[in-house]
Structure formats: C-alpha cells, structure tokens
Design a protein around this motif. Structure first.
Motif, PDB file in Angstrom:
ATOM      1  N   LYS A 343       0.832  -1.214   0.000  1.00  0.00           N
ATOM      2  CA  LYS A 343       0.000   0.000   0.000  1.00  0.00           C
ATOM      3  C   LYS A 343       0.860   1.255   0.000  1.00  0.00           C
ATOM      4  CE  LYS A 343      -2.504  -1.131   3.584  1.00  0.00           C
ATOM      5  NZ  LYS A 343      -3.538  -1.058   4.638  1.00  0.00           N
ATOM      6  N   PHE A 344       1.922   1.214   0.762  1.00  0.00           N
ATOM      7  CA  PHE A 344       2.833   2.358   0.803  1.00  0.00           C
ATOM      8  C   PHE A 344       3.442   2.606  -0.580  1.00  0.00           C
ATOM      9  CE2 PHE A 344       7.083   4.143   1.271  1.00  0.00           C
ATOM     10  CZ  PHE A 344       6.868   5.219   2.129  1.00  0.00           C
ATOM     11  N   MET A 345       3.857   1.538  -1.240  1.00  0.00           N
ATOM     12  CA  MET A 345       4.529   1.665  -2.529  1.00  0.00           C
ATOM     13  C   MET A 345       3.628   2.246  -3.616  1.00  0.00           C
ATOM     14  SD  MET A 345       7.698   0.737  -2.124  1.00  0.00           S
ATOM     15  CE  MET A 345       8.490   0.017  -3.576  1.00  0.00           C
ATOM     16  N   VAL A 346       2.316   2.063  -3.482  1.00  0.00           N
ATOM     17  CA  VAL A 346       1.403   2.593  -4.502  1.00  0.00           C
ATOM     18  C   VAL A 346       0.623   3.811  -4.000  1.00  0.00           C
ATOM     19  CG1 VAL A 346       1.189   0.387  -5.665  1.00  0.00           C
ATOM     20  CG2 VAL A 346      -0.462   0.981  -3.895  1.00  0.00           C
ATOM     21  N   SER A 347       1.021   4.353  -2.857  1.00  0.00           N
ATOM     22  CA  SER A 347       0.385   5.575  -2.360  1.00  0.00           C
ATOM     23  C   SER A 347       0.737   6.734  -3.286  1.00  0.00           C
ATOM     24  CB  SER A 347       0.846   5.862  -0.936  1.00  0.00           C
ATOM     25  OG  SER A 347       2.243   6.122  -0.901  1.00  0.00           O
ATOM     26  N   SER A 348      -0.057   7.773  -3.251  1.00  0.00           N
ATOM     27  CA  SER A 348       0.118   8.867  -4.205  1.00  0.00           C
ATOM     28  C   SER A 348       1.484   9.535  -4.087  1.00  0.00           C
ATOM     29  CB  SER A 348      -0.999   9.901  -4.032  1.00  0.00           C
ATOM     30  OG  SER A 348      -1.006  10.407  -2.711  1.00  0.00           O
ATOM     31  N   GLU A 349       1.947   9.763  -2.869  1.00  0.00           N
ATOM     32  CA  GLU A 349       3.245  10.435  -2.697  1.00  0.00           C
ATOM     33  C   GLU A 349       4.375   9.606  -3.278  1.00  0.00           C
ATOM     34  OE1 GLU A 349       6.227  11.551   0.966  1.00  0.00           O
ATOM     35  OE2 GLU A 349       4.100  12.012   1.240  1.00  0.00           O
ATOM     36  N   GLN A 350       4.352   8.306  -3.013  1.00  0.00           N
ATOM     37  CA  GLN A 350       5.401   7.442  -3.524  1.00  0.00           C
ATOM     38  C   GLN A 350       5.313   7.283  -5.034  1.00  0.00           C
ATOM     39  OE1 GLN A 350       7.996   6.343  -1.663  1.00  0.00           O
ATOM     40  NE2 GLN A 350       7.044   7.652  -0.108  1.00  0.00           N
ATOM     41  N   GLN A 351       4.102   7.258  -5.569  1.00  0.00           N
ATOM     42  CA  GLN A 351       3.936   7.107  -7.015  1.00  0.00           C
ATOM     43  C   GLN A 351       4.344   8.360  -7.774  1.00  0.00           C
ATOM     44  OE1 GLN A 351       2.847   4.368  -9.158  1.00  0.00           O
ATOM     45  NE2 GLN A 351       3.798   3.472  -7.344  1.00  0.00           N
ATOM     46  N   VAL A 352       4.196   9.527  -7.149  1.00  0.00           N
ATOM     47  CA  VAL A 352       4.699  10.759  -7.758  1.00  0.00           C
ATOM     48  C   VAL A 352       6.223  10.681  -7.858  1.00  0.00           C
ATOM     49  CG1 VAL A 352       5.029  13.237  -7.409  1.00  0.00           C
ATOM     50  CG2 VAL A 352       2.772  12.226  -7.074  1.00  0.00           C
ATOM     51  N   PHE A 353       6.843  10.253  -6.770  1.00  0.00           N
ATOM     52  CA  PHE A 353       8.300  10.085  -6.765  1.00  0.00           C
ATOM     53  C   PHE A 353       8.732   9.050  -7.793  1.00  0.00           C
ATOM     54  CE2 PHE A 353      11.806   7.406  -5.213  1.00  0.00           C
ATOM     55  CZ  PHE A 353      12.847   8.321  -5.241  1.00  0.00           C
ATOM     56  N   TRP A 354       8.020   7.930  -7.844  1.00  0.00           N
ATOM     57  CA  TRP A 354       8.349   6.841  -8.776  1.00  0.00           C
ATOM     58  C   TRP A 354       8.259   7.311 -10.228  1.00  0.00           C
ATOM     59  CZ3 TRP A 354      10.870   2.568  -9.101  1.00  0.00           C
ATOM     60  CH2 TRP A 354      10.554   1.563 -10.024  1.00  0.00           C
ATOM     61  N   ASN A 355       7.189   8.012 -10.555  1.00  0.00           N
ATOM     62  CA  ASN A 355       7.013   8.525 -11.912  1.00  0.00           C
ATOM     63  C   ASN A 355       8.111   9.515 -12.287  1.00  0.00           C
ATOM     64  OD1 ASN A 355       5.603  11.203 -13.344  1.00  0.00           O
ATOM     65  ND2 ASN A 355       5.304   9.291 -14.442  1.00  0.00           N
ATOM     66  N   LYS A 356       8.390  10.422 -11.374  1.00  0.00           N
ATOM     67  CA  LYS A 356       9.398  11.449 -11.648  1.00  0.00           C
ATOM     68  C   LYS A 356      10.779  10.833 -11.818  1.00  0.00           C
ATOM     69  CE  LYS A 356      11.153  15.859  -9.853  1.00  0.00           C
ATOM     70  NZ  LYS A 356      11.057  16.848  -8.756  1.00  0.00           N
ATOM     71  N   SER A 357      11.050   9.787 -11.056  1.00  0.00           N
ATOM     72  CA  SER A 357      12.374   9.160 -11.091  1.00  0.00           C
ATOM     73  C   SER A 357      12.564   8.229 -12.273  1.00  0.00           C
ATOM     74  CB  SER A 357      12.608   8.371  -9.795  1.00  0.00           C
ATOM     75  OG  SER A 357      12.511   9.197  -8.664  1.00  0.00           O
ATOM     76  N   THR A 358      11.495   7.550 -12.682  1.00  0.00           N
ATOM     77  CA  THR A 358      11.639   6.486 -13.678  1.00  0.00           C
ATOM     78  C   THR A 358      10.871   6.691 -14.974  1.00  0.00           C
ATOM     79  OG1 THR A 358       9.765   5.201 -12.832  1.00  0.00           O
ATOM     80  CG2 THR A 358      11.913   4.835 -11.789  1.00  0.00           C
ATOM     81  N   GLY A 359       9.756   7.404 -14.934  1.00  0.00           N
ATOM     82  CA  GLY A 359       8.937   7.548 -16.134  1.00  0.00           C
ATOM     83  C   GLY A 359       7.794   6.558 -16.216  1.00  0.00           C
TER      84      GLY A 359
END
Length: 449
Positions: A343-359
């Motif tokens: 749940k943490f890994m797909v939370s909005s804050e983490q997903q914003v970071f994930w998108n910005k870092s990886t695409g």
C-alpha cells in the motif's frame, strides 16, 4: 527478456492499522512490545529504478517501527523467477516479489502467491482511485492477483526538428502506419555515397510490439478471451489475421529502405533515435526520461499514440512492466506486513516520486493532483500522451495471459528476423510462430492443470 512500461490509491485504513500512509512521522504505537516484523522484497530494477526502489523502501522503514523491509535485487525478471523456483523448495523466498506482466499466468498457476484481493477484502480497502486499465490486466475472474507497480505502454516518439527540415508539420505526428510509410520516405536521409544517415522510422524486433499492434486492431492474441475466460489453449493471431497484417507491414517498411532495423535490443533503437539516426521510433513510455536526458536539448521531441494499422481500428494498448505479489509463506503476520508495504509503494506520494524518477505511470489517479507531478508534466508535456492513451484504451485491449509468454515472445522475434532476412514470407513466419507457441501452450497446460 527485454524491458519492457503507469493511478492512485486512497488509503482507508483503521485507526489501529500499522500503516501510516505517507506520513513522515514515525509510528511507535505498536512497537511497545518490541517486536518488529521483518520482510524481504525481491525486485528486478537496476540503475535508476533500483535506486528509486531502495529510497522508497528506506522511506517506508523510516515511516514506522513495526515493519522492516529488506530490498534485494535479483537480476532480470527471468533470473528472479528461476531463483523463486529454487527458494520455494525450502520456503526461503521473498515475502513480496516484483514480477513482469507476462509472468502473471505462471504465478497464478504456481500457487506461490496469495491473491492480493484477499487483503483488499479483509480490510475493505478502497481501490477505486487506482487506474482501472492497470488493475484490469492483473484481474482474473474478478480477482486482483497482484498490485500494479511499474506500468508502461508503447508510444510513438518523433524528432520535431527532422519534421520541420523535411517540410512536415511537427505538430501533426502520424496516426496510422499508412502515414508512417509516406512520411518515412521524406524523413530518410542519405549521404553522398548513398548510405542512410537518418532513417524515417524504426522499432526494435520486440514481441511486445507485436502484441500491442494486435491489440490496437481490437483483436485477441490467444483464445478463451486472451486466456482470461479460461486458460488459453492456442493462439488466435494466426486465425484472425491480425499477426499477418503486422508482419506484412514490418516487411514492407523494411524493404522500403526507410526503416532502420537496429535489432532486438530496444536500447539500440533508443540510442539511434537520440543520435538522430532515425526520426521516428516506437518505444515504452518508461524510457521517456532517459531519452530526454540523452537528447539533452539537441532537438525537440514529440510523442503520439501508437499508430493504427487501419483507419477503422478500435483497439488500444495494453500495459507492460510489472506488479507486486504477496508470497504465501504461511505466515499471516508477514503477509499483513507485506500488504502494508504494498500500500505504501502505490500511495500517491510514492507514485509521484516513482514517476518522476523512472517515467513509469503513477498507479494512482490521485497522484495527478499533486503540484509536483503537475510540474513534471509542465516540464515534460510529452508524457501527457501516455496518460491520455492509457485512459482512452478500452479494457478489452488489456492483453493476454499465457504461461509461456517469455518463450512466445522469443519465438515471434526469431521468426520476424527470419522474415526480414528473406528466409520466409510473412504468412510463413506467422504460421511457424503459431505452431511453436501452440506446442508450448499444450505442454504447459498438461504440466499445470
């Protein structure tokens, strides 16, 4: 396996839950007893992806005191699967595992994992803010088996500067392959000695692209509704004509001399595009960041939807990438902790970071409301194409499930190479592919009843 490429989640947990969402305050409420549940997370992300995952794991561990996650890189997805098979014999595998999309059928049949639907139902966890097209791929018989994590789709990349130099409108990318045939001729450049210095169009010899172009036609890759109504027993692409259209198109483009064939490695085609050796390419949304950094402002990049084979095609694209599975190690405490981590890994804050870092796509729609992601889209408007294409794709285009998908892709790629070398016709290449894959499906189904 080649790499292959994104949504939010409203956290509705009970007050007594161990999970604190994206809070930066450390939760010590359940640590009074001094017991910390330790879980192991296997992933297959190297480079920037691996660095990003390690940062997310660190943030999760710092957000609370009840669970400690150890992140372990396992090499490629195929390597991870082989290690998983060995580890299962001694119940020594991970508690959470990242697995590529085409491993879904195999993981379900292996019974190594517990469907994530079990934990969603137990908590009455709200998944309504997750991207439905991403959930759709990993949902079988109305049961979500794994949580989408690193998701991508193919898009068209093009060199706007090359368009301008060739007298083409840089704001009008090709929408069909008929248009690609026409404009690739204008975009192809040759040196004085006749050697091509810039091809009009390129795409790697990648089985994923064949699957996508079949889906774009609104056709199925395999029978039994792409292996979702029941296990696939044979492929459909040789019967419905969809693969022949793709293979014929590929051969026609190749024979025109305007098609740059840089082999199976998608990175080789990416490098050719970055170097200006091809004006158009098809590739995953997940490489947008690396492509933009590689070009470094040398020319302007445009993006567009995956082109249609025929004007009337009604299909869309299917996702690539991977998802997170909760493994069944017969330890309820570890499984519950694993779900908190997921749940943490797909939370909005983490997903914003994930998108910005990886695409990769944000898995949660709520992520698009964040100022940070809006800033990213302002900086890289090319990624909006991927978002729009995902949202416009019908659920029916979500892709097939096959227990032998890795082998199927390699079979497709081998036959495409033989076709381009003039060893067989498009029709023969399709027939040969279907025959080999069907034999593999039959063998797999007998072993995995």
């Amino acid at each position: 396996m080649k790499k292959k490429v994104i949504a939010s989640l409203i956290l509705t947990t009970l007050v007594s839950s161990l999970f604190v969402g994206c809070s930066k305050e450390k939760d010590t409420s359940a640590s009074a007893g001094g017991k910390t549940t330790e879980i192991v997370f296997w992933h297959s992300m190297g480079g920037v992806g691996g660095e990003s995952i390690n940062k997310m794991v660190e943030d999760f561990n710092n957000s609370q005191s009840n669970i400690k996650v150890t992140s372990q890189y396992q090499g490629s997805y195929d390597d991870a699967i082989n290690k998983m098979k060995s580890a299962q014999q001694g119940n020594a595998g991970p508690d959470v595992m990242q697995l590529y999309d085409i491993g879904t059928r195999w993981m379900i049949d292996s019974t190594y994992a517990t469907p994530i639907q079990k934990f969603i139902d137990a908590e009455k966890f709200d998944i309504s803010s997750l991207e439905p097209n991403l959930l759709g791929y990993y949902t079988v018989n109305d049961k979500l088996y794994s949580m989408p994590f690193n998701s991508s789709t193919p898009i068209l990349y093009y060199n706007k500067d090359a368009f301008k130099e060739s007298g083409l409108d840089p704001e009008k990318p090709p929408k069909t392959f008929d248009e690609i045939k026409e404009i690739s001729q204008r975009l192809t450049k040759k040196d004085a000695d006749g050697k091509v210095s810039q091809y009009g169009y390129s795409m790697a010899i990648y089985g994923w692209f064949v699957e996508q172009l079949i889906a774009k036609q609104g056709q199925t890759y395999a029978n039994n509704e792409n292996g979702r109504k029941d296990k696939a027993t044979n492929v459909d692409f040789d019967k419905n004509g969809s693969a022949v259209k793709v293979f014929k198109l590929w051969k026609e483009l190749f024979d025109s001399g305007n098609f740059g064939n840089f082999g199976r490695k998608t990175s080789d085609t990416q490098n050719a595009f970055i170097a200006g050796k091809t004006a158009i390419m098809i590739d995953s949304t997940s490489v947008l960041n690396s492509v933009m950094k590689g070009i470094n402002g040398n020319f302007e990049v445009g993006t567009a939807f995956l082109p249609k084979l025929s004007e009337g095609d009604k299909g869309g694209v299917s996702i690539g990438g991977g998802s997170l599975w909760i493994m069944d190690k017969k330890d309820e405490a570890k499984q519950k902790s694993a779900f908190e981590f997921v749940k943490f890994m797909v939370s909005s804050e983490q997903q914003v970071f994930w998108n910005k870092s990886t695409g990769y796509f944000p898995v949660t729609k709520k992520a698009y409301d964040s100022a940070e992601l809006k800033e990213t889209l302002t900086k890289y408007p090319q990624f909006q194409t991927a978002i729009d294409q995902l949202h416009e794709s019908p659920l029916e285009s979500r892709g097939a499930l096959l227990g032998v998908f890795p082998e199927a892709r390699q079979t497709i790629e081998t036959n495409i190479e033989s076709m381009l070398q003039g060893k067989m016709s498009p029709e023969e290449a399709v027939e040969n592919s279907a025959k080999t894959i069907n034999a593999a499906i039959e063998k797999y189904n007998k072993t995995n009843k």
